[in-house]
Scaffold this motif. Structure first.
Motif, short mmCIF file in Angstrom:
data_model
loop_
_atom_site.label_atom_id
_atom_site.label_comp_id
_atom_site.label_asym_id
_atom_site.label_seq_id
_atom_site.Cartn_x
_atom_site.Cartn_y
_atom_site.Cartn_z
N UNK A 159 -20.54 1.87 -1.03
CA UNK A 159 -20.19 2.21 0.35
C UNK A 159 -19.69 0.99 1.10
N UNK A 160 -20.39 -0.12 0.97
CA UNK A 160 -19.99 -1.36 1.66
C UNK A 160 -18.65 -1.86 1.14
N UNK A 161 -18.46 -1.82 -0.18
CA UNK A 161 -17.21 -2.28 -0.79
C UNK A 161 -16.03 -1.44 -0.32
N UNK A 162 -16.16 -0.11 -0.43
CA UNK A 162 -15.05 0.79 -0.07
C UNK A 162 -14.75 0.69 1.43
N UNK A 163 -15.80 0.61 2.25
CA UNK A 163 -15.60 0.48 3.69
C UNK A 163 -14.85 -0.81 4.01
N UNK A 164 -15.28 -1.91 3.39
CA UNK A 164 -14.62 -3.20 3.62
C UNK A 164 -13.16 -3.19 3.20
N UNK A 165 -12.87 -2.60 2.04
CA UNK A 165 -11.49 -2.52 1.55
C UNK A 165 -10.65 -1.66 2.48
N UNK A 166 -11.19 -0.52 2.91
CA UNK A 166 -10.43 0.38 3.79
C UNK A 166 -10.10 -0.29 5.12
N UNK A 167 -11.07 -0.98 5.71
CA UNK A 167 -10.83 -1.66 6.99
C UNK A 167 -9.81 -2.78 6.81
N UNK A 168 -9.95 -3.55 5.73
CA UNK A 168 -9.00 -4.64 5.46
C UNK A 168 -7.59 -4.10 5.28
N UNK A 169 -7.46 -3.01 4.54
CA UNK A 169 -6.14 -2.40 4.32
C UNK A 169 -5.54 -1.92 5.63
N UNK A 170 -6.35 -1.26 6.48
CA UNK A 170 -5.84 -0.76 7.76
C UNK A 170 -5.39 -1.91 8.68
N UNK A 171 -6.15 -2.99 8.70
CA UNK A 171 -5.78 -4.16 9.51
C UNK A 171 -4.47 -4.75 8.99
N UNK A 172 -4.36 -4.88 7.66
CA UNK A 172 -3.15 -5.41 7.05
C UNK A 172 -1.95 -4.51 7.34
N UNK A 173 -2.15 -3.20 7.20
CA UNK A 173 -1.07 -2.25 7.46
C UNK A 173 -0.61 -2.31 8.91
N UNK A 174 -1.57 -2.45 9.81
CA UNK A 174 -1.23 -2.54 11.24
C UNK A 174 -0.30 -3.73 11.50
N UNK A 175 -0.63 -4.86 10.91
CA UNK A 175 0.20 -6.04 11.06
C UNK A 175 1.58 -5.86 10.44
N UNK A 176 1.63 -5.25 9.25
CA UNK A 176 2.91 -5.05 8.57
C UNK A 176 3.80 -4.08 9.35
N UNK A 177 3.20 -2.99 9.83
CA UNK A 177 4.00 -2.01 10.59
C UNK A 177 4.51 -2.60 11.90
N UNK A 178 3.69 -3.44 12.54
CA UNK A 178 4.14 -4.10 13.77
C UNK A 178 5.32 -5.04 13.48
N UNK A 179 5.24 -5.76 12.36
CA UNK A 179 6.32 -6.67 11.99
C UNK A 179 7.61 -5.91 11.71
N UNK A 180 7.47 -4.77 11.01
CA UNK A 180 8.64 -3.93 10.71
C UNK A 180 9.25 -3.39 11.99
#
Length: 199
Positions: free
Chosen positions: A169-190
């Protein structure tokens, strides 16, 4: 199983349902049907997953998702259709795991289970949409196959022990949050690149 173990199991199953709901139902049903996992006595609500009909329907859904998830843009269409289905499935699976004698925990499990599945669904759908924008076709198959393997392995690990469930649960939650933060930055840059310059 302790309360922490039950919460860890409910959280891990909900989070993984956001990635692959049908695989979660299918693998759990098979594991219960063939006795690969010994479910705690109070989890009788999950017994229905071991029904051959439920396993068969989940298997068909998992096979359809497996194929749809490998094809560019069809995977995003599949994700769009499942924006409601995955969180609802994650919420119901979490609800089935907690003690039915305590309605407070059932409400908490329903809310958090749906939210957890929505979180991982958003991370998956966003990642796949970004991969679809790239010209090469390999990333889709790699991401999809990785998701299939990770979901099945992590789900079986979560059922193996309460400590593993909490870790998953901790691993998947951490990965999901990290991916969403990364995606937010990438979409903003695009979006900034596409924005026309002021005259």
């Amino acid at each position: 199983m302790t309360a922490a173990g039950i919460l860890g199991l409910a959280a891990s199953v909900s989070l993984l349902s956001g990635w692959r709901l049908y695989v979660c139902v299918f693998v759990t049903g098979l594991a219960m049907h063939f006795g690969w996992i010994a479910m705690p006595a109070h989890l009788h609500a999950l017994d229905v997953l071991a029904n051959p009909w439920v396993i068969a329907v989940a298997g068909v859904g998992a096979a359809a998702e497996f194929l749809a998830d490998k094809v560019m843009w069809i995977d995003s269409a599949w994700d769009a259709v499942h924006t409601l289905i995955r969180p609802l499935g994650g919420a119901l699976l979490a609800l089935a795991i907690v003690d039915p004698a305590d309605p407070r925990w059932q409400v908490i499990a329903l809310l958090l289970g749906g939210g957890a599945a929505m979180l991982t669904h958003g991370a998956k759908a966003g990642t796949r949409a970004l991969a679809n924008a790239s010209p090469e076709p390999v990333s889709n198959a790699v991401l999809s196959t990785s998701g299939d393997i990770a979901t099945t392995g992590l789900l079986l690990a979560a059922f193996a022990s309460p400590w593993a469930a909490a870790a998953v649960a901790i691993l998947v939650l951490g990965v999901a949050i990290a991916v969403l933060v990364l995606l937010r930055g990438l979409y903003r840059r695009i979006a900034r690149k596409k924005k026309p310059a002021a005259p």
